[in-house]
Design a protein around this motif. Structure first.
Motif, PDB file in Angstrom:
ATOM      1  N   GLN A  85     -12.177  -0.109  -1.879  1.00 54.23           N
ATOM      2  CA  GLN A  85     -12.234   0.659  -0.636  1.00 54.23           C
ATOM      3  C   GLN A  85     -13.419   1.629  -0.613  1.00 54.23           C
ATOM      4  O   GLN A  85     -13.516   2.453   0.298  1.00 54.23           O
ATOM      5  CB  GLN A  85     -10.931   1.461  -0.458  1.00 54.23           C
TER       6      GLN A  85
ATOM      7  N   SER B 264       0.828  -1.211   0.000  1.00 54.12           N
ATOM      8  CA  SER B 264       0.000   0.000   0.000  1.00 54.12           C
ATOM      9  C   SER B 264       0.858   1.256   0.000  1.00 54.12           C
ATOM     10  O   SER B 264       1.877   1.324   0.689  1.00 54.12           O
ATOM     11  CB  SER B 264      -0.894   0.014   1.238  1.00 54.12           C
TER      12      SER B 264
ATOM     13  N   MET C 125      -4.642   5.912   2.646  1.00 54.87           N
ATOM     14  CA  MET C 125      -5.655   5.990   3.705  1.00 54.87           C
ATOM     15  C   MET C 125      -5.059   6.588   4.981  1.00 54.87           C
ATOM     16  O   MET C 125      -5.689   7.405   5.652  1.00 54.87           O
ATOM     17  CB  MET C 125      -6.223   4.605   4.001  1.00 54.87           C
TER      18      MET C 125
ATOM     19  N   ASN D  61     -15.434   1.803   2.667  1.00 54.86           N
ATOM     20  CA  ASN D  61     -14.619   2.311   3.764  1.00 54.86           C
ATOM     21  C   ASN D  61     -14.457   3.829   3.666  1.00 54.86           C
ATOM     22  O   ASN D  61     -14.604   4.561   4.650  1.00 54.86           O
ATOM     23  CB  ASN D  61     -13.251   1.620   3.739  1.00 54.86           C
TER      24      ASN D  61
ATOM     25  N   GLU E 260      -6.775   6.945  -3.023  1.00 53.19           N
ATOM     26  CA  GLU E 260      -7.000   5.569  -2.570  1.00 53.19           C
ATOM     27  C   GLU E 260      -8.138   4.916  -3.351  1.00 53.19           C
ATOM     28  O   GLU E 260      -8.031   3.756  -3.772  1.00 53.19           O
ATOM     29  CB  GLU E 260      -7.328   5.566  -1.073  1.00 53.19           C
TER      30      GLU E 260
ATOM     31  N   HIS F 153      -7.585   1.724  -5.369  1.00 55.39           N
ATOM     32  CA  HIS F 153      -8.238   0.525  -4.829  1.00 55.39           C
ATOM     33  C   HIS F 153      -9.759   0.754  -4.778  1.00 55.39           C
ATOM     34  O   HIS F 153     -10.289   1.148  -3.732  1.00 55.39           O
ATOM     35  CB  HIS F 153      -7.716   0.219  -3.423  1.00 55.39           C
TER      36      HIS F 153
END
Length: 621
Positions: free
Chosen positions: A213, A180, A184, A216, A206, A210
């Protein structure tokens, strides 16, 4: 023979010895087990005592206990609790001494390294703090977990600038691998520093990197909005999202995020525009658009709702959501006509004819929605009550869904009540109440039945049902029940004969039956010679009728008359809200609306209207 006996005796002796040895071994093991349990129990008691002292801010006692516990059990978490006690006692020199000793023992313990930076700072030794931090930064390994741990420990100590440097170097280190890039962590750190522009930038990076995500990130942004008191964060978030969707129009995740945000802010037109954009790009959004249009309809955003339903209808009758869309489109048009107080019979006749033409194009389940609209138009707009009753009765016999059957019965009961067939109406309300007892529809039926009893003067029966409904899960039903209960209770306290309350009930019933001239005569008489409870009620009803007739200025003055002259009435907060809505939406008096929203927020903090007042106030701002 003698030899055999000797062998047998020897076997007996050996067996007995083995059994004794086994018993001794078992007893020893049991003793060890009991001793261990006692030690564990004592350790648990000692740790609980230390924790209790810490919670009670008795840091000297807690520190002594944690120090002993660490010396006895050699567990790092006990050491760190001991150091925390030293820090909270401002015994920084001893904390540094202990941390250095522990570092020599555990040179890679991230918390120890970070705590040294932190305590040097507290001890007014910035150069040592910076030197310690640089050593940490220099020795960062190519390990995602370690980098995250160091950064998180720094952040937990409020050393956000240093945490950013760790994450940035970590991203550089890990960029050579598939690990990563810490977007985040960077976003959350900037969020902690109230640097929302950078927080949004890294959240979006992010999401782009990704897409999984999405939920989230949405939850993180939701938390930000929850604590956004003055709407400043929402404004920045809106601009950042709009910029992102413009710069990356092909990124579906950004478009979905903008739809979600627009719904949070009640920007329904933006939400619909983005949903249609997603549909044109990837398809398969019919259900989402129909649901969005339904949300708009329930929030009285009739034009946006019509736009959404019409978009799906134009895709053709073969689409899986055509039935829901056409029912929603007609319902949106009908609701808008009612909101605009349209009395043009020709318009409603055309809508009724259009409904009949759509019957073959929808499924049996979707037919219920069209039938409800058709019956409502027939009974309450066209005076074709017998046809409406027959249509509902026939449909009730054919539908299988318990929910649909209950909804149709409620509407049929409303029509009976409209036509003064009180006992037919109360029977149907009671049936729905019984069949849907603990569900919102059951609560609605019970409230309407209580309202019916109020209309006909059976106040004690109504009050009993309303008392139960005050605890209903639906805030709207609970508030309506509370209001009607107060109407009954307060009036009977002032006038035990119930004569004044009967006048109010008669006026309310005539309004329900659209016999407005009769209702106005009763309301005028109450305003002329009523009491402090009945007059604000009558003024509120007169204001509603004026609003219905598009006499907005008169309605505003009547609402404000309640606010100015009856400050302790149960109607005042509602009157204040209605006056502000007129000033905001119809009278172009935004400053007056702001002032009245402020009064509602400050003086009526527990009102059911306060939350909406805050939203409306922010919109005007």
């Amino acid at each position: 023979m003698i030899r055999s006996r000797l062998i047998f005796l020897l076997f007996i002796l050996v067996s007995a010895f083995c059994v004794d040895a086994q018993n001794v071994s078992t007893a020893a093991e049991e003793k060890k087990k009991r001793e261990k349990e006692m030690r564990d129990e004592q350790r648990q008691i000692d740790e609980q005592l230390a924790s209790r002292c810490f919670a009670n801010q008795e840091y000297d006692k807690a520190g002594e206990l944690y120090e002993k516990l660490y010396q006895k059990y050699n567990q790092p978490y006990l050491f760190h609790q001991y150091v925390e006690c030293l820090i909270l006692q401002k015994n920084y020199d001893e904390a540094i001494h202990q941390l250095k000793s522990f570092e020599r023992k555990y040179p890679k313990d991230a918390k120890t390294l970070v705590d040294l930076v932190f305590v040097y700072g507290l001890n007014d030794e910035p150069k040592k703090a910076e030197k310690q931090f640089n050593a940490i930064l220099k020795s960062l390994p190519d390990d995602l977990g370690t980098i995250q741990g160091v950064g998180n420990f720094l952040r937990s100590r409020g050393l956000n600038d240093m945490a950013l440097r760790v994450y940035e170097k970590g991203a550089d280190i890990c960029s050579k691998t598939e690990n990563s890039p810490f977007f985040m962590e960077l976003a959350y750190t900037y969020q902690s520093m109230a640097d929302y522009q950078n927080a949004f930038r890294y959240y979006f990076l992010e999401l782009e990197t990704h897409p999984g995500q999405y939920n989230n990130i949405k939850n993180r942004l939701q938390t930000l909005l929850f604590y956004d008191v003055n709407n400043s964060i929402a404004g920045s978030m809106r601009m950042a999202l709009l910029k992102q969707t413009q710069e990356k129009p092909d990124n579906v995740e950004f478009a979905k995020l903008l739809v979600w945000f627009a719904l949070q802010q009640e920007d329904y037109d933006i939400a619909l525009a983005q949903s249609k954009s997603i549909d044109r790009r990837i398809g398969d959004q019919d259900g989402q658009i129909v649901n969005l249009a339904s949300i708009c309809l329930s929030n009285r955003q009739f034009d946006v709702a019509r736009d959404g339903f019409d978009y799906i209808c134009k895709k053709g009758k073969s689409g899986p959501y055509y039935g829901r869309a056409v029912a929603g489109l007609i319902d949106a048009e009908y609701q808008k006509l009612k909101a605009e107080n349209c009395n043009d019979v020709k318009v409603f006749n055309r809508l009724s004819e259009r409904l009949e033409k759509e019957y073959p194009n929808v499924s049996t389940d979707e037919m219920t929605g069209l039938v409800k609209i058709q019956a409502d138009i027939m009974a309450f707009r066209l005076g074709r009550n017998d046809e409406a009753v027959e249509l509902l009765q026939n449909t009730i016999e054919t539908v299988k869904s318990k929910q649909d059957k209950a909804e149709l019965k409620l509407l049929l009961a409303d029509i009976y009540l409209f036509e003064d067939e009180v006992w037919e109406a109360t029977l149907l309300y009671s049936q729905v109440d019984k069949s849907m007892k603990e569900e919102p529809l059951g609560h609605e039926a019970r409230f309407r039945n209580a309202q019916l009893r109020y209309f006909i003067g059976e106040f004690a029966w109504a009050e009993t049902q309303l008392h139960v409904l005050k605890a209903a899960t639906s805030k709207l039903i609970a508030n309506d029940a509370m209001t009607l209960s107060l109407v009954i209770k307060d009036n009977l306290e002032i006038d035990t004969t119930g004569l004044e309350l009967r006048r109010l009930a008669r006026a309310d019933y005539r309004i329900y039956q659209q016999r407005y001239d009769e209702a106005m005569m009763v309301l005028d008489s109450i305003v002329a010679d009523g009491n402090e409870v009945s007059i604000p009620h009558a003024l509120f009803r007169k204001a509603e009728l004026a609003n219905k007739n598009l006499e907005f200025a008169e309605a505003e003055q009547l609402f404000l008359q309640i606010v100015d002259n009856y400050q302790f009435s149960y109607m005042t907060d509602h009157a204040l809200m209605e006056a502000a809505l007129l000033e905001q939406n119809e009278l172009d008096k935004k400053e007056d609306a702001k002032r009245h929203y402020e009064t509602l927020i400050d003086d009526y903090p527990t009102s059911i209207y306060t939350a909406q007042a805050k939203k409306n106030y922010r919109k005007i701002q």
